[in-house]
Design a protein around this motif. Structure first.
Motif, PDB file in Angstrom:
ATOM      1  N   ALA A 104      -4.681   1.154  -3.185  1.00  0.00           N
ATOM      2  CA  ALA A 104      -5.331   0.635  -1.649  1.00  0.00           C
ATOM      3  C   ALA A 104      -4.765  -0.952  -1.610  1.00  0.00           C
ATOM      4  O   ALA A 104      -4.929  -1.405  -0.440  1.00  0.00           O
ATOM      5  CB  ALA A 104      -6.539   0.666  -1.867  1.00  0.00           C
ATOM      6  N   SER A 105      -3.984  -1.321  -2.449  1.00  0.00           N
ATOM      7  CA  SER A 105      -3.710  -2.791  -2.296  1.00  0.00           C
ATOM      8  C   SER A 105      -2.848  -3.012  -1.103  1.00  0.00           C
ATOM      9  O   SER A 105      -2.788  -4.225  -0.548  1.00  0.00           O
ATOM     10  CB  SER A 105      -2.990  -3.563  -3.429  1.00  0.00           C
ATOM     11  OG  SER A 105      -1.846  -2.750  -3.650  1.00  0.00           O
ATOM     12  N   GLY A 106      -2.249  -2.175  -0.426  1.00  0.00           N
ATOM     13  CA  GLY A 106      -1.276  -2.109   0.480  1.00  0.00           C
ATOM     14  C   GLY A 106       0.158  -2.799   0.115  1.00  0.00           C
ATOM     15  O   GLY A 106       1.207  -2.706   0.814  1.00  0.00           O
ATOM     16  N   VAL A 107       0.251  -3.221  -1.097  1.00  0.00           N
ATOM     17  CA  VAL A 107       1.383  -3.839  -1.868  1.00  0.00           C
ATOM     18  C   VAL A 107       1.583  -3.155  -3.097  1.00  0.00           C
ATOM     19  O   VAL A 107       0.992  -3.667  -4.132  1.00  0.00           O
ATOM     20  CB  VAL A 107       1.535  -5.428  -1.881  1.00  0.00           C
ATOM     21  CG1 VAL A 107       2.883  -5.656  -2.654  1.00  0.00           C
ATOM     22  CG2 VAL A 107       1.333  -5.971  -0.622  1.00  0.00           C
ATOM     23  N   PRO A 108       1.899  -1.853  -3.135  1.00  0.00           N
ATOM     24  CA  PRO A 108       1.792  -1.023  -4.313  1.00  0.00           C
ATOM     25  C   PRO A 108       2.544  -1.318  -5.683  1.00  0.00           C
ATOM     26  O   PRO A 108       2.489  -0.983  -6.686  1.00  0.00           O
ATOM     27  CB  PRO A 108       1.617   0.434  -4.061  1.00  0.00           C
ATOM     28  CG  PRO A 108       2.529   0.365  -2.938  1.00  0.00           C
ATOM     29  CD  PRO A 108       2.229  -0.839  -2.111  1.00  0.00           C
ATOM     30  N   GLY A 144       4.366   3.954   1.567  1.00  0.00           N
ATOM     31  CA  GLY A 144       5.146   4.972   0.794  1.00  0.00           C
ATOM     32  C   GLY A 144       6.664   4.380   0.731  1.00  0.00           C
ATOM     33  O   GLY A 144       6.973   4.890  -0.659  1.00  0.00           O
ATOM     34  N   TYR A 145       7.321   3.733   1.339  1.00  0.00           N
ATOM     35  CA  TYR A 145       8.532   3.395   0.998  1.00  0.00           C
ATOM     36  C   TYR A 145       8.502   2.412  -0.179  1.00  0.00           C
ATOM     37  O   TYR A 145       9.206   2.664  -1.071  1.00  0.00           O
ATOM     38  CB  TYR A 145       9.108   2.643   2.170  1.00  0.00           C
ATOM     39  CG  TYR A 145      10.695   1.988   1.801  1.00  0.00           C
ATOM     40  CD1 TYR A 145      11.449   2.705   1.780  1.00  0.00           C
ATOM     41  CD2 TYR A 145      10.571   0.426   1.666  1.00  0.00           C
ATOM     42  CE1 TYR A 145      13.019   2.234   1.385  1.00  0.00           C
ATOM     43  CE2 TYR A 145      11.785   0.139   1.426  1.00  0.00           C
ATOM     44  CZ  TYR A 145      13.148   0.954   1.365  1.00  0.00           C
ATOM     45  OH  TYR A 145      14.451   0.316   0.703  1.00  0.00           O
ATOM     46  N   ARG A 146       7.584   1.395  -0.142  1.00  0.00           N
ATOM     47  CA  ARG A 146       7.496   0.514  -1.393  1.00  0.00           C
ATOM     48  C   ARG A 146       7.345   1.270  -2.630  1.00  0.00           C
ATOM     49  O   ARG A 146       7.707   1.220  -3.706  1.00  0.00           O
ATOM     50  CB  ARG A 146       6.501  -0.698  -1.115  1.00  0.00           C
ATOM     51  CG  ARG A 146       6.980  -1.332   0.153  1.00  0.00           C
ATOM     52  CD  ARG A 146       5.806  -2.456   0.396  1.00  0.00           C
ATOM     53  NE  ARG A 146       5.887  -3.442  -0.537  1.00  0.00           N
ATOM     54  CZ  ARG A 146       5.866  -4.624  -0.418  1.00  0.00           C
ATOM     55  NH1 ARG A 146       5.376  -5.372   0.741  1.00  0.00           N
ATOM     56  NH2 ARG A 146       5.806  -5.623  -1.635  1.00  0.00           N
ATOM     57  N   ALA A 147       6.178   2.273  -2.560  1.00  0.00           N
ATOM     58  CA  ALA A 147       5.890   3.066  -3.894  1.00  0.00           C
ATOM     59  C   ALA A 147       7.013   3.612  -4.261  1.00  0.00           C
ATOM     60  O   ALA A 147       7.513   3.494  -5.439  1.00  0.00           O
ATOM     61  CB  ALA A 147       4.792   4.004  -3.516  1.00  0.00           C
TER      62      ALA A 147
END
Length: 172
Positions: A104-108, A144-147
């Protein structure tokens, strides 16, 4: 649920009684045993999410409540738990699928990087994120892209990536 074609996803979340940061290794082992017992008890449940938003302050077992403790290190702690829980779950029911607790951090990326760097790659079946914010689709696409990008950096491009919570947060 099964008779109606519904696949359950159970979230197993919460510190074992009497445990905290200082006793986290004991907590990880006790948690693994507890989840394995549940998986054995409920063989028709396919999906098991281990914790919920553990990258945030929902538990102290992975360092989220420690002032300034980096997401990367929290991910490493989480991987230590995965290394105990995943084999126990698979021994209880080889068909059970394990989800990383929704991030949930928004910056996974840093938490995910910690999981991989601690050797957690082979100890979960599905990566999982939670996305909230406005607009809803931007959060889903960006997080999603970052993950997915972080997973790809570890050669893990074919593993499923799920979003099990999303919406407009209370602040909006």
């Amino acid at each position: 649920a099964k008779a109606d074609g519904i696949n359950l996803l159970l979230v197993v979340h919460g510190n074992p009684s009497g445990t905290n940061w200082e006793h986290r290794q004991d907590a990880y082992a006790r948690y693994a045993n507890f989840v394995a017992m549940l998986v054995k008890r409920y063989p028709d449940v396919s999906y098991w999410e281990l914790w919920n938003e553990m990258d945030k302050a929902s538990t102290d077992l992975f360092g989220a409540q420690r002032e300034g403790y980096p997401l990367f290190e929290r991910g490493r702690c989480y991987a230590q738990m995965l290394k105990l829980a995943y084999p126990a779950i698979k021994a209880a029911n080889s068909n059970a699928l394990v989800l990383v607790g929704g991030l949930a951090s928004g910056v996974p990326d840093e938490f995910i990087r910690g999981i991989y760097e601690e050797g957690g790659r082979n100890f979960f079946d599905i990566m999982n994120i939670h996305t909230y914010g406005v607009p809803v689709n931007t959060g889903m696409l960006l997080y999603g892209y970052r993950a997915r990008t972080t997973m790809a950096q570890y050669g893990d491009v074919d593993r499923p990536l799920w979003n099990t919570e999303f919406g407009i947060d209370a602040g909006n």
